[in-house]
Design a protein around this motif. Structure first.
Motif, short mmCIF file in Angstrom:
data_model
loop_
_atom_site.label_atom_id
_atom_site.label_comp_id
_atom_site.label_asym_id
_atom_site.label_seq_id
_atom_site.Cartn_x
_atom_site.Cartn_y
_atom_site.Cartn_z
N ILE A 33 24.90 12.05 -13.13
CA ILE A 33 24.35 11.71 -11.81
C ILE A 33 23.96 12.98 -11.05
O ILE A 33 22.89 13.05 -10.43
CB ILE A 33 25.37 10.89 -11.00
N LEU A 34 24.81 13.99 -11.11
CA LEU A 34 24.60 15.19 -10.31
C LEU A 34 23.75 16.26 -11.00
O LEU A 34 23.14 17.09 -10.32
CB LEU A 34 25.96 15.80 -9.94
N ARG A 35 23.70 16.22 -12.33
CA ARG A 35 22.98 17.26 -13.07
C ARG A 35 22.25 16.64 -14.26
O ARG A 35 22.57 15.53 -14.68
CB ARG A 35 23.95 18.34 -13.59
N ARG A 36 21.29 17.39 -14.82
CA ARG A 36 20.70 17.00 -16.09
C ARG A 36 21.77 17.14 -17.17
O ARG A 36 22.59 18.05 -17.16
CB ARG A 36 19.52 17.89 -16.46
N ASP A 37 21.74 16.24 -18.16
CA ASP A 37 22.75 16.26 -19.21
C ASP A 37 22.81 17.58 -19.96
O ASP A 37 23.86 17.98 -20.45
CB ASP A 37 22.47 15.14 -20.23
N ASP A 38 21.65 18.27 -20.09
CA ASP A 38 21.60 19.49 -20.90
C ASP A 38 21.53 20.77 -20.08
O ASP A 38 21.15 21.82 -20.59
CB ASP A 38 20.40 19.42 -21.85
N GLU A 39 21.92 20.71 -18.81
CA GLU A 39 21.84 21.90 -17.96
C GLU A 39 22.95 22.87 -18.32
O GLU A 39 24.14 22.62 -18.08
CB GLU A 39 21.91 21.52 -16.48
N GLU A 40 22.56 23.99 -18.91
CA GLU A 40 23.53 24.93 -19.46
C GLU A 40 24.40 25.59 -18.40
O GLU A 40 25.63 25.58 -18.48
CB GLU A 40 22.81 26.01 -20.28
N VAL A 41 23.76 26.20 -17.41
CA VAL A 41 24.48 27.05 -16.46
C VAL A 41 25.18 26.22 -15.39
O VAL A 41 26.40 26.30 -15.20
CB VAL A 41 23.52 28.06 -15.79
N GLY A 42 24.40 25.39 -14.67
CA GLY A 42 24.94 24.67 -13.53
C GLY A 42 25.92 23.58 -13.88
O GLY A 42 26.71 23.16 -13.04
N VAL A 119 31.64 33.92 -24.47
CA VAL A 119 31.03 32.68 -24.95
C VAL A 119 29.56 32.66 -24.54
O VAL A 119 29.25 32.67 -23.34
CB VAL A 119 31.74 31.43 -24.37
N GLU A 120 28.68 32.69 -25.52
CA GLU A 120 27.23 32.55 -25.27
C GLU A 120 26.88 31.08 -25.48
O GLU A 120 26.97 30.55 -26.59
CB GLU A 120 26.44 33.45 -26.22
N ASN A 121 26.50 30.42 -24.40
CA ASN A 121 26.30 28.97 -24.39
C ASN A 121 24.82 28.64 -24.56
O ASN A 121 24.01 28.90 -23.67
CB ASN A 121 26.83 28.40 -23.07
N LYS A 122 24.46 28.07 -25.71
CA LYS A 122 23.07 27.71 -25.99
C LYS A 122 22.97 26.20 -26.20
O LYS A 122 23.57 25.66 -27.13
CB LYS A 122 22.57 28.41 -27.26
N ILE A 123 22.20 25.55 -25.34
CA ILE A 123 21.91 24.13 -25.55
C ILE A 123 20.44 23.96 -25.89
O ILE A 123 20.09 23.46 -26.96
CB ILE A 123 22.31 23.29 -24.33
N ASN A 124 19.57 24.40 -25.01
CA ASN A 124 18.13 24.34 -25.28
C ASN A 124 17.46 25.71 -25.19
O ASN A 124 16.31 25.86 -25.60
CB ASN A 124 17.43 23.38 -24.31
N ALA A 125 18.14 26.70 -24.64
CA ALA A 125 17.52 28.01 -24.43
C ALA A 125 17.25 28.70 -25.75
O ALA A 125 17.97 28.52 -26.74
CB ALA A 125 18.42 28.88 -23.56
N TYR A 126 16.21 29.53 -25.77
CA TYR A 126 15.87 30.31 -26.95
C TYR A 126 16.77 31.54 -27.04
O TYR A 126 17.26 32.05 -26.04
CB TYR A 126 14.40 30.76 -26.89
N ASP A 127 16.96 32.00 -28.29
CA ASP A 127 17.68 33.25 -28.50
C ASP A 127 16.91 34.40 -27.86
O ASP A 127 15.68 34.42 -27.87
CB ASP A 127 17.84 33.54 -29.99
N GLN A 128 17.65 35.36 -27.34
CA GLN A 128 17.04 36.56 -26.76
C GLN A 128 17.27 37.75 -27.70
O GLN A 128 18.20 37.76 -28.49
CB GLN A 128 17.65 36.85 -25.39
N ARG A 129 16.41 38.74 -27.57
CA ARG A 129 16.45 39.88 -28.47
C ARG A 129 17.80 40.60 -28.41
O ARG A 129 18.25 41.00 -27.35
CB ARG A 129 15.33 40.87 -28.11
N LEU A 210 29.83 12.70 -22.10
CA LEU A 210 28.56 13.42 -21.94
C LEU A 210 28.30 14.31 -23.16
O LEU A 210 27.17 14.38 -23.66
CB LEU A 210 28.60 14.28 -20.67
N VAL A 211 29.33 15.00 -23.65
CA VAL A 211 29.18 15.83 -24.84
C VAL A 211 28.80 14.97 -26.05
O VAL A 211 27.95 15.35 -26.86
CB VAL A 211 30.48 16.62 -25.12
N GLY A 212 29.41 13.78 -26.15
CA GLY A 212 29.04 12.86 -27.22
C GLY A 212 27.59 12.44 -27.14
O GLY A 212 26.87 12.39 -28.14
#
Length: 432
Positions: A33-42, A119-129, A210-212
């Motif tokens: 309700i409060l956030r997008r399901d895949d919002e990494e940071v917030g 912990v580097e948290n990646k859900i949809n973000a691209y890898d950085q150099r 939500l994780v499921g």
């Protein structure tokens, strides 16, 4: 008949679970309700850090101890003989979005005087150099010894970190974890720990659901137990095992159907695509798709391509390709071979990247202006991703929607007026 009985029993369990979920309002989830399901940071990094902090509002240090024991120690077990299992009785401070000079921001850091966990948290973000390398070097600059630096690369399914992101780190310098397995199992343990505190337990249950949802595992514990009990009955376990041995053959056949039907529908819409490898060369469709599912994983890049036009001495092609996901975009080629597009095509790439479409990446070595995923993404190596195309009617709907998106993209590129579309040839070629 025996298989039909098994399927009918499974269908009853599924129907009962669906009805229960509806009746008990499991769809209500404060996080969604409060956030997008895949919002990494917030959402995810912030909530995970709250759970991992011994001074968090939950007032419990058990969550951190469980994470150290069940996630960190397990992930690094046998990674490096110099690393000993972390002691559970040494508390760690926890921070999120920590700015590191010349190294970006680290999603989550747990640290004490002896050890540091990143912990580097990646859900949809691209890898950085060289991202993990930079974090490792930042930890060294904080005077932590190599054997006391624990870098965890977290994503939905435990997909491997790219060489581009890990930089010069050895595989023993970091570990990969997933939401689907590691975080889910840790949350299950946290839920048990929180049972005496219903307000915390119910919050964790909502986040666990939500994780499921995020990883495609929406089965409840009650439903899983019903499946287990069903397998104990009669010869159901034997039947289920026999069926499981045909799964890979089914996936191969399903992927063949999808590519063939994609080509057929695109041809009806005016574009004759050919099956090819990553070098745009015609190849054996059956062999490529069969190899995709082999354990040694040879090249998994192939797809279908169609020449759209030309610019200067370069052909401009639409390439629908598979690697982990199915995606599509425009690539340049010369004499039938793909090339990293030259500076003379920069304007075309910029214009394509500026189109009002959901470009998801910008890879100068490959796609002009970026590439796109279908609105309903497909991953051939993820079983649950195939649910949406296994049924003939569902697959037909997916193909119709996806080909509409591809054709719309092609027409948008043509409308820029930068390429000579008269030079396009839609000559069909046969693949084996």
């Amino acid at each position: 008949m025996v298989y039909n009985n098994l399927f009918q029993a499974l269908e009853k369990i599924d129907q009962a679970a669906t009805e229960e979920a509806s009746n008990t309002k499991y769809g209500f989830n404060i996080f969604s309700i409060l956030r997008r399901d895949d919002e990494e940071v917030g959402l995810h990094s912030k909530f995970l850090a709250e759970l991992l902090s011994p001074t968090g509002s939950h007032g419990m240090d058990a969550f951190q101890k469980l994470f150290i024991d069940q996630v960190v120690n397990v992930a690094f077990k046998n990674k490096d003989e110099k690393r000993l299992p972390l002691c559970l009785n040494q508390p760690y401070t926890c921070q999120t979005e920590v700015a590191i000079t010349n190294s970006g921001r680290i999603d989550i850091i747990l640290k004490n005087n002896e050890n540091i966990i990143v912990v580097e948290n990646k859900i949809n973000a691209y890898d950085q150099r060289a991202q993990l390398q930079r974090y490792y070097e930042a930890c060294r600059n904080m005077n932590y010894e190599p054997e006391n630096i624990y870098i965890l690369y977290l994503n939905k399914y435990g997909d491997p970190v790219s060489t581009y992101s890990k930089g010069n780190l050895k595989d023993s310098d970091f570990a990969q974890i997933s939401y689907k397995e590691d975080v889910a199992n840790w949350l299950d343990a946290c839920i048990i720990e929180a049972k005496p505190y219903p307000h915390i337990e119910h919050t964790l249950l909502q986040y666990r659901r939500l994780v499921g949802k995020l990883t495609g595992d929406t089965r409840s514990a009650k439903m899983k137990q019903a499946h287990i009990e069903l397998l104990y009955q009669k010869d159901n376990f034997k039947l289920a095992h026999e069926l499981s041995e045909s799964l890979v053959s089914f996936q191969i056949d399903l992927q063949k159907k999808l590519w063939q039907e994609l080509q057929e529908v695109l041809k009806k819409k005016g574009y004759d695509f050919n099956f090819c490898d990553e070098n745009l060369q015609l190849c054996d469709r059956n062999k490529k798709i069969k190899n995709y599912y082999k354990p040694q994983k040879p090249s998994r890049k192939y797809g279908i391509q169609c020449k759209i036009g030309s610019l200067e001495e370069y052909d401009i092609n639409c390439f629908i390709q598979v690697y982990k996901n199915v995606y599509f975009g425009m690539i340049s080629s010369r004499e039938g071979r793909p090339i990293g597009y030259p500076s003379s095509l920069n304007n075309l790439a910029t214009q394509i990247g500026s189109l009002n479409i959901p470009i998801v990446g910008n890879t100068k070595e490959w796609a002009l202006g970026g590439d796109l995923k279908p609105t309903q993404p497909i991953q051939f190596d993820k079983i649950k991703s195939l649910y949406k195309i296994a049924n003939n009617n569902d697959r037909a709907q997916w193909i119709e929607q996806t080909t509409d998106e591809i054709v719309s993209f092609i027409e948008s590129v043509k409308s820029l007026g930068l390429i000579d579309v008269q030079s396009a040839t839609n000559t069909s070629h046969n693949t084996v």
